[in-house]
Design an enzyme around this catalytic site. Structure first.
Site, PDB file in Angstrom:
ATOM      1  N   SER A 217       0.835  -1.212   0.000  1.00  0.00           N
ATOM      2  CA  SER A 217       0.000   0.000   0.000  1.00  0.00           C
ATOM      3  C   SER A 217       0.863   1.253   0.000  1.00  0.00           C
ATOM      4  CB  SER A 217      -0.897   0.020   1.234  1.00  0.00           C
ATOM      5  OG  SER A 217      -1.793  -1.053   1.197  1.00  0.00           O
TER       6      SER A 217
ATOM      7  N   ARG B  13       1.478   4.260  -3.055  1.00  0.00           N
ATOM      8  CA  ARG B  13       1.216   5.678  -2.786  1.00  0.00           C
ATOM      9  C   ARG B  13       2.470   6.524  -2.959  1.00  0.00           C
ATOM     10  NH1 ARG B  13      -2.491   2.444  -0.451  1.00  0.00           N
ATOM     11  NH2 ARG B  13      -4.522   3.251   0.206  1.00  0.00           N
TER      12      ARG B  13
ATOM     13  N   GLY C 104      -5.742  -4.040  -7.730  1.00  0.00           N
ATOM     14  CA  GLY C 104      -6.936  -3.256  -7.432  1.00  0.00           C
ATOM     15  C   GLY C 104      -6.582  -1.881  -6.886  1.00  0.00           C
TER      16      GLY C 104
ATOM     17  N   ARG D 278     -13.197  -7.621 -10.714  1.00  0.00           N
ATOM     18  CA  ARG D 278     -13.413  -6.945  -9.426  1.00  0.00           C
ATOM     19  C   ARG D 278     -14.265  -5.685  -9.584  1.00  0.00           C
ATOM     20  NH1 ARG D 278      -8.008  -6.789  -6.132  1.00  0.00           N
ATOM     21  NH2 ARG D 278      -9.515  -6.298  -4.496  1.00  0.00           N
TER      22      ARG D 278
ATOM     23  N   GLN E 258      -9.235   1.741  -0.306  1.00  0.00           N
ATOM     24  CA  GLN E 258      -9.011   2.095  -1.712  1.00  0.00           C
ATOM     25  C   GLN E 258     -10.039   3.118  -2.181  1.00  0.00           C
ATOM     26  OE1 GLN E 258      -8.979  -1.616  -3.862  1.00  0.00           O
ATOM     27  NE2 GLN E 258      -6.999  -2.230  -3.005  1.00  0.00           N
TER      28      GLN E 258
ATOM     29  N   ASP F  86      -6.444  -8.217   4.800  1.00  0.00           N
ATOM     30  CA  ASP F  86      -5.662  -9.019   3.851  1.00  0.00           C
ATOM     31  C   ASP F  86      -5.063 -10.273   4.484  1.00  0.00           C
ATOM     32  OD1 ASP F  86      -6.204  -7.281   1.806  1.00  0.00           O
ATOM     33  OD2 ASP F  86      -4.360  -6.119   2.064  1.00  0.00           O
TER      34      ASP F  86
ATOM     35  N   LYS G  37     -12.010  -9.745  -3.162  1.00  0.00           N
ATOM     36  CA  LYS G  37     -10.566  -9.495  -3.261  1.00  0.00           C
ATOM     37  C   LYS G  37     -10.034 -10.138  -4.548  1.00  0.00           C
ATOM     38  CE  LYS G  37     -10.250  -7.121   0.459  1.00  0.00           C
ATOM     39  NZ  LYS G  37      -9.957  -5.695   0.373  1.00  0.00           N
TER      40      LYS G  37
ATOM     41  N   ARG H  87     -12.232 -14.871  -1.421  1.00  0.00           N
ATOM     42  CA  ARG H  87     -11.336 -15.536  -0.468  1.00  0.00           C
ATOM     43  C   ARG H  87     -12.078 -16.408   0.544  1.00  0.00           C
ATOM     44  NH1 ARG H  87      -6.802 -10.718   0.171  1.00  0.00           N
ATOM     45  NH2 ARG H  87      -5.698 -11.306  -1.728  1.00  0.00           N
TER      46      ARG H  87
ATOM     47  N   ARG I 237      -2.353 -14.358  -2.090  1.00  0.00           N
ATOM     48  CA  ARG I 237      -2.443 -14.651  -0.651  1.00  0.00           C
ATOM     49  C   ARG I 237      -2.994 -16.061  -0.379  1.00  0.00           C
ATOM     50  NH1 ARG I 237      -0.473 -10.003   1.133  1.00  0.00           N
ATOM     51  NH2 ARG I 237      -1.265  -8.086   0.211  1.00  0.00           N
TER      52      ARG I 237
HETATM   53  C1  S3P Z   1      -5.581  -1.466   0.128  1.00  0.00           C
HETATM   54  C2  S3P Z   1      -6.820  -1.548   0.700  1.00  0.00           C
HETATM   55  C3  S3P Z   1      -7.530  -2.817   0.914  1.00  0.00           C
HETATM   56  C4  S3P Z   1      -6.597  -4.005   0.815  1.00  0.00           C
HETATM   57  C5  S3P Z   1      -5.676  -3.926  -0.368  1.00  0.00           C
HETATM   58  C6  S3P Z   1      -4.837  -2.670  -0.303  1.00  0.00           C
HETATM   59  C7  S3P Z   1      -4.970  -0.147  -0.072  1.00  0.00           C
HETATM   60  O1  S3P Z   1      -8.528  -2.967  -0.084  1.00  0.00           O
HETATM   61  O2  S3P Z   1      -7.339  -5.210   0.766  1.00  0.00           O
HETATM   62  O3  S3P Z   1      -4.810  -5.049  -0.407  1.00  0.00           O
HETATM   63  O4  S3P Z   1      -3.753  -0.081  -0.352  1.00  0.00           O
HETATM   64  O5  S3P Z   1      -5.674   0.859   0.066  1.00  0.00           O
HETATM   65  P1  S3P Z   1     -10.037  -2.356   0.098  1.00  0.00           P
HETATM   66  O6  S3P Z   1      -9.937  -0.900   0.031  1.00  0.00           O
HETATM   67  O7  S3P Z   1     -10.793  -2.918  -1.077  1.00  0.00           O
HETATM   68  O8  S3P Z   1     -10.506  -2.895   1.386  1.00  0.00           O
END
Ligand code: S3P
Length: 750
Positions: free
Chosen positions: A328, A332, A400, A428, A476, A623, A650, A654, A703
């Site tokens: 994450s 960013r 994603g 997704r 996200q 996660d 996801k 999952r 995962r």
């Molecule tokens: C993430 C947020 C999560 C997480 C993903 C990374 C992020 O997803 O499952 O692996 O970096 O903001 P969601 O926002 O769909 O919960």
């Protein structure tokens, strides 16, 4: 695999490498009642008969095609017109006429010269992209086309059934068939095949014409050999192709000259930043396309290329490890660095495919990025208004996070954009981010079947700040909205049902952007700037989680995971494992780059116990559940998870995929709409195996693959996990570290 008879009589005009290979396929699978050929060479016809490729041979093309319902022109493209003239008077009305030439526009022109504008309905040009340095009827191979592409270029008036039949024929040869426009075919091939050949001929010719050529060739190393290999191809054939596709090739050459000028200029000016940017961009693009070059159509299929086998009998599970950077935070760091003013240095960057997809996307939008090299990346920010239109669709791979966060950024740009993804990402949900962005004034469409990718965005919209109550706990979606808010008029705010990871908020502040957090409400005001900074990416707790679970379920295990990010919005896994009774301590807590980090020490000293997982921990461990389910299966008693419906959307579903895998390994469990109930098989003080062996499908989910790898620590028989190539999206060193710790893991490519 044998097929039904597709054709009465197939007539080949010309029977070299390509024609005879296709004849071999037709004969091997009995796809036609009879096969004939016409060529000038008596010997070819004799040999072809002896090889069992044809039932009859002719010297006259007209004679050969009488009564044929499929005619394959398998001769040099230059000869097309005269061949068509010869066969015209004898054509059956419903005959399919195809060819195998590597240019298509001139084949259509030749046909028009013979038939006029109204071409026969069965005329469907084709181009199998396969070959060999050998030629002739003896060189043909029944598997020449297997796993190669065949491009068909049906015309406006082409008969659909005829196209279908040709597709069936090429599929029987195990080729991947693609249909495209004639012009597009010639343009694509000009760039990807004809230009590279021309360049190879050009370089060799240039060097060969020098006086010192002997020395030059003597000292020429691998680079020259690799680059010039194709200059050894058949001159006559390439002579014909360069003329046949003259217009598209000259266009491609012009594009090449322009690009070369740019390289000349930056070298002349010693513009190091620009040169690094261009070289880095090219290298990344080459790596990115490696998958496709390796015949892996990532977007269309689930491509399974690798599997793990975990053998039972691990004696130890111990050691000190540094797992790779947080996914994450890595995403960013690139996004914010790109739109900041000035330079951003990143250390600890995760060199996994997901974060690299983000990096590539910003390079495609004109941002100069150096690295990654040993986790270091330098981003030369272009400022909030500096992104440029990408030349084509941005490919987000499995990620994603890239697609949802970029939806926010791209909605505010002055240019249009499209984002695509691999098979898993293409399933997704994207409406969850598109909907609030539309409320802000974005023109964004999810063009997949069910609100899924590709995502298509029309630029030049002035966004307005909104307040949005998030219907689901998603970092996200929160981040995508806040990012769009950077360009929006006024305030943009979101309220989350439960706190989710707050890396966006923290990092925006680190880039000097004011973000307010009041309870579950986060807000910012658009129109300010970000200033480049240094980002230290902590190790990813989500990757550490596999080793934490592995140690918790293995007798005598002793694992330390160093410098792991323990941002309170991410530590659910620690809390849950502790509640299950794991011997886990968080040591040496400190701050690095604005994020709290610590060493996590975990030992296998007691059997875990089943618990009801507190719902407030769900977003904080979102996660880590696949790994936690493995822990639950080894625990004594029942573990109940509720409030986790998000797990179903996801990288795979999952809940279902884990339940299927657990059951296969002999664990009783019941998936529910928003969670799962797992009957742990553990008994206090008993470390014997709880899992049977078996073959697990990862469903393109990294995962899932890594979680079931850890199950191998307590399995009675080998566990095979199919489709483990996605592990590289988040944890490229997984197999190395797991093996060092003592897991008996074998990787095989399939
Ligand atoms: C993430 C947020 C999560 C997480 C993903 C990374 C992020 O997803 O499952 O692996 O970096 O903001 P969601 O926002 O769909 O919960």
């Amino acid at each position: 695999m044998s097929q039904a008879v597709l054709f009465e009589k197939v007539a080949f005009i010309g029977l070299g490498l390509i024609g005879s290979s296709l004849a071999r396929v037709i004969q091997a699978q009995h796809l036609a009642k009879s096969v004939v050929a016409s060529t000038r060479s008596v010997k070819t016809l004799q040999d072809a008969k002896q090889l069992g490729l044809i039932d009859a041979g002719f010297h006259d093309a007209g004679e050969a095609i009488k009564g044929a319902d499929l005619i394959v022109l398998a001769l040099p493209v230059q000869a097309t017109q005269s061949a068509l003239e010869k066969i015209k008077p004898f054509l059956r009305e419903d005959a399919i006429i195809t060819d195998v030439g590597s240019t298509k526009g001139n084949v259509v022109d030749a046909a028009k010269a013979v038939f006029g504008e109204n071409l026969p309905k069965g005329f469907i040009p084709g181009h199998p992209i396969a070959g060999s340095e050998h030629s002739g009827v003896h060189a043909g191979k029944v598997d020449l086309f297997a796993n190669h592409k065949v491009i068909l270029t049906p015309l406006q008036g082409s008969d659909k059934e005829a196209v279908q039949k040709l597709i069936q024929l090429w599929q029987a040869a195990q080729a991947e068939v693609i249909c495209m426009d004639v012009d597009r075919h010639d343009e694509v091939l000009a760039h990807t095949s004809h230009l590279p050949h021309l360049m190879a001929f050009n370089l060799v010719e240039q060097l060969a014409s020098r006086k010192d050529n002997l020395d030059i060739f003597r000292y020429a190393a691998g680079g020259f050999r690799d680059f010039s290999r194709i200059a050894a191809s058949d001159p006559q054939m390439w002579h014909d192709i360069f003329f046949a596709n003259k217009k598209a090739i000259l266009n491609a050459v012009a594009g090449f000259e322009q690009q070369l000028q740019q390289f000349k200029q930056v070298i002349e000016n010693e513009d190091s930043q620009k040169l690094m940017g261009m070289l880095g961009h090219a290298r990344a693009a080459r790596q990115h396309f490696n998958h496709m070059l390796a015949n892996q159509p990532l977007m269309e299929n689930h491509t399974v290329t690798q599997q793990f086998t975990i053998l039972p009998g691990t004696q130890k599970f111990e050691g000190k490890f540094t797992v790779p950077g947080d996914k994450s935070v890595s995403h960013r760091s690139i996004m914010f660095g790109a739109i900041a003013e000035g330079t951003t240095h990143v250390t600890g960057f995760l060199e996994g495919e997901d974060a690299l997809a983000t990096l590539q996307a910003f390079r495609d939008m004109g941002v100069s990025i150096e690295g990654p090299k040993n986790g270091e990346v330098t981003i030369h920010g272009v400022g909030i208004n500096g992104l440029k239109a990408p030349a084509s669709a941005l490919y987000m791979g499995n990620s994603g996070t890239s697609m949802r966060l970029l939806s926010g950024i791209l909605s505010a740009q002055q240019f249009d954009s499209v984002m695509t993804g691999d098979a898993s990402l293409s399933k997704r949900p994207m409406e969850r981010i598109a909907k609030p962005l539309r409320l802000m004034g974005a023109k964004i469409q999810t063009t997949g079947e069910k609100g899924t990718p590709p995502v298509s965005i029309t630029g030049s919209q002035q966004l307005q700040g909104i307040h949005y109550d998030l219907p689901m706990a998603s970092a996200q979606v929160k981040s995508g909205i806040l990012l769009a808010g950077l360009w929006a008029n006024g305030e943009t705010s979101v309220t989350e049902p439960e706190p989710t990871r707050d890396h966006t908020e923290r990092m925006l502040r680190a880039f000097g952007y004011e973000v307010k957090t009041e309870g579950n409400k986060i807000s910012l005001i658009g129109g300010e700037k970000l200033t480049g900074t240094d980002i230290q990416v902590p190790s990813d707790i989500s990757s550490a989680a596999f080793f934490m679970v592995g140690a918790a379920i293995t007798q005598g295990a002793d694992i330390t995971l160093e410098a792991v990010g323990i941002n309170p919005t991410r530590t659910g896994v620690i809390e849950i494992l502790k509640q299950m009774g794991a011997n886990l301590t968080v040591e040496n807590e400190r701050i690095a780059g604005g994020e709290p980090i610590a060493d996590i020490h975990i030992r296998g000293t007691q059997t875990l116990k089943g618990i009801h997982i507190p719902e407030d921990q769900v977003p904080l461990a979102i996660d880590e559940f696949p790994a936690l389910f493995i822990a639950a299966a080894c625990a004594e008693g029942e573990t109940v998870l509720t409030g986790a419906a998000e797990l179903r959307v996801k990288e795979s579903d999952r809940i279902q995929v884990m339940a299927d895998g657990l059951k296969l390994l002999g664990i009783q469990c019941t998936p529910t709409a928003d969670g799962i109930i797992i009957q742990g098989k553990g008994k206090a003080g008993d470390w014997s195996p709880v899992f049977a062996g078996g073959q697990i499908e990862s469903h393109h989910d990294h995962r899932i693959a890594m979680s079931f790898s850890m199950a191998g620590l307590r399995a009675a028989e080998p566990i095979t996990i199919v489709g483990t190539e996605t592990v590289a999206t988040s944890f490229p060193t997984f197999t190395e570290l797991a093996t060092q710790a003592g897991l008996l893991l074998q990787v095989s490519n399939i």
